[in-house]
Design a protein around this motif. Structure first.
Motif, short mmCIF file in Angstrom:
data_model
loop_
_atom_site.label_atom_id
_atom_site.label_comp_id
_atom_site.label_asym_id
_atom_site.label_seq_id
_atom_site.Cartn_x
_atom_site.Cartn_y
_atom_site.Cartn_z
N GLY A 139 0.82 -1.20 0.00
CA GLY A 139 0.00 0.00 0.00
C GLY A 139 0.85 1.25 0.00
N GLU A 140 0.22 2.36 0.36
CA GLU A 140 0.88 3.66 0.23
C GLU A 140 1.57 4.10 1.53
OE1 GLU A 140 -1.59 6.63 -1.70
OE2 GLU A 140 -0.93 8.12 -0.25
N ALA A 141 0.76 4.37 2.54
CA ALA A 141 1.30 4.94 3.79
C ALA A 141 0.26 4.73 4.88
CB ALA A 141 1.56 6.43 3.60
N PRO A 142 0.71 4.72 6.14
CA PRO A 142 -0.26 4.54 7.23
C PRO A 142 -1.22 5.72 7.32
CG PRO A 142 2.03 4.41 8.02
CD PRO A 142 2.09 4.85 6.60
N GLY A 143 -2.45 5.42 7.75
CA GLY A 143 -3.41 6.46 8.09
C GLY A 143 -3.47 6.59 9.62
N GLU A 146 -3.66 3.20 11.54
CA GLU A 146 -2.41 2.44 11.44
C GLU A 146 -1.33 3.10 12.31
OE1 GLU A 146 -4.28 3.41 8.77
OE2 GLU A 146 -5.09 1.43 8.29
N PRO A 152 -0.12 -2.00 9.45
CA PRO A 152 -0.74 -1.52 8.21
C PRO A 152 -2.16 -2.04 8.02
CG PRO A 152 0.91 -3.18 7.69
CD PRO A 152 0.99 -2.92 9.18
N PHE A 153 -2.98 -1.26 7.36
CA PHE A 153 -4.32 -1.66 6.94
C PHE A 153 -5.15 -2.26 8.08
CE2 PHE A 153 -2.26 -1.32 2.77
CZ PHE A 153 -3.24 -0.64 2.07
N ASN A 179 3.70 -1.05 3.45
CA ASN A 179 3.48 0.20 2.73
C ASN A 179 4.80 0.73 2.18
OD1 ASN A 179 0.63 0.78 3.14
ND2 ASN A 179 1.14 1.02 5.30
N HIS A 253 -6.90 0.90 -4.74
CA HIS A 253 -6.70 0.94 -3.29
C HIS A 253 -8.06 0.70 -2.63
CE1 HIS A 253 -5.67 2.36 0.68
NE2 HIS A 253 -4.41 2.41 0.32
#
Ligand code: URA
Length: 286
Positions: A139-143, A146, A152-153, A179, A253
């Motif tokens: 994936g891209e980056a933690p939110g 996360e 992650p995710f 990520n 995504h």
């Protein structure tokens, strides 16, 4: 017929059409057991003075990891394993070269500030799952979720990712999820080029240690980073790309699928392709 049943029928049909399967042998120990990430020696991984993906020629080895599909390319570097070639993307001066286990790399990420985001994060988000996985999801980056949990995710998008994986018969624990960025960008903004440049080598090291047979990029950021091209997501999905000898598939995504449920159907088509290729590569006939 439910969507899932319909997809199952298509998968079975495609498997019948696919023809003979040549599974890729995974590195084995002398006693014949499959090597784990921690068994691999640094000498099996290459070091190169050049880091950007664009400077590494694609593999020219016909049939390499792609089953029946020829891989185009110059052939430069094709005698090395995909993992050695991916490891060679790490800049020569990086301390990552000295590390031999995921645990060491995780400690490096935890203990160092490579970019300003590494100071503002609550937790580093290194990666999770099976360190011997044959499938890696990127994936891209933690939110925010996360960042809070250090995994992650795990938010809403993560729940949907779990469902997508389950629909193609993968448990979350069976695959490895990571990520591009290991630290959360503020307000979930897109990663900056310098952030990607600083953290992508960590992902290359993870791939070199885990040695998956296939990669799934969810979202445009991870796909454009690994493939080193600035295309739309639509232009990159529905085909297997050659990531230094490893097959790489791109799909939407899960956060994008939450915003645009109309993309779920094409995403199912993508992950069906993924499962079919995974089964061929691993010799899975179940
Ligand atoms: N989106 C990502 O790309 N990665 C996460 O870990 C969570 C949301």
């Amino acid at each position: 017929m439910s969507l899932l049943e319909e997809l199952k029928t298509i998968i079975e049909h495609e498997q019948q059409l696919a023809g003979p399967v040549v599974p890729l042998p995974h590195p084995r120990k002398e006693d014949g057991r499959r090597m784990s990430a921690s068994d691999r020696k640094p000498s099996e991984m290459a070091r190169s003075p050049s880091s950007p993906a664009s400077r590494v020629a694609p593999s020219g080895k016909a049939g390499d990891l792609f089953g029946n599909r020829p891989i185009s390319g110059s052939g430069v570097g094709s005698s090395r394993s995909p993992y050695a070639r991916i490891h060679a993307l790490i800049p020569a001066e990086s301390p990552l070269h000295e590390m031999n286990t995921l645990e060491e790399v995780e400690a490096f990420v935890r203990d160092n500030v490579l970019i300003p985001l590494d100071k503002t994060r609550k937790n580093p988000v290194f990666g999770t799952g099976n360190p011997d996985a044959d499938l890696m999801v990127i994936g891209e980056a933690p939110g925010a979720d996360e960042d809070a949990q250090g995994e992650p995710f795990v938010g809403r998008a993560g729940m949907l990712l779990n469902k997508i994986l389950a629909a193609i018969r993968f448990a979350r624990e069976e695959v490895y999820i990571a990520n591009i960025l290991k630290s959360r960008p503020p307000n979930n903004r897109n990663p900056l080029a310098e952030e990607v440049n600083a953290h992508a080598p960590i992902l290359y090291k993870q791939i070199a240690l885990i040695q998956p047979k296939i990669l799934l990029c969810v979202g445009r950021t991870s796909a454009t980073t690994l493939l080193d091209r600035q295309d739309s997501l639509g232009a990159m999905r529905q085909t297997f790309h050659d990531f230094h000898g490893l097959p790489l598939l791109v799909t939407y995504h899960p956060a994008a699928l939450l915003r645009n449920p109309g993309w779920k159907r094409p995403a199912w088509e993508d992950v069906q392709m993924l499962r079919e290729r995974y089964d061929r590569l691993t010799g899975n006939t179940a």
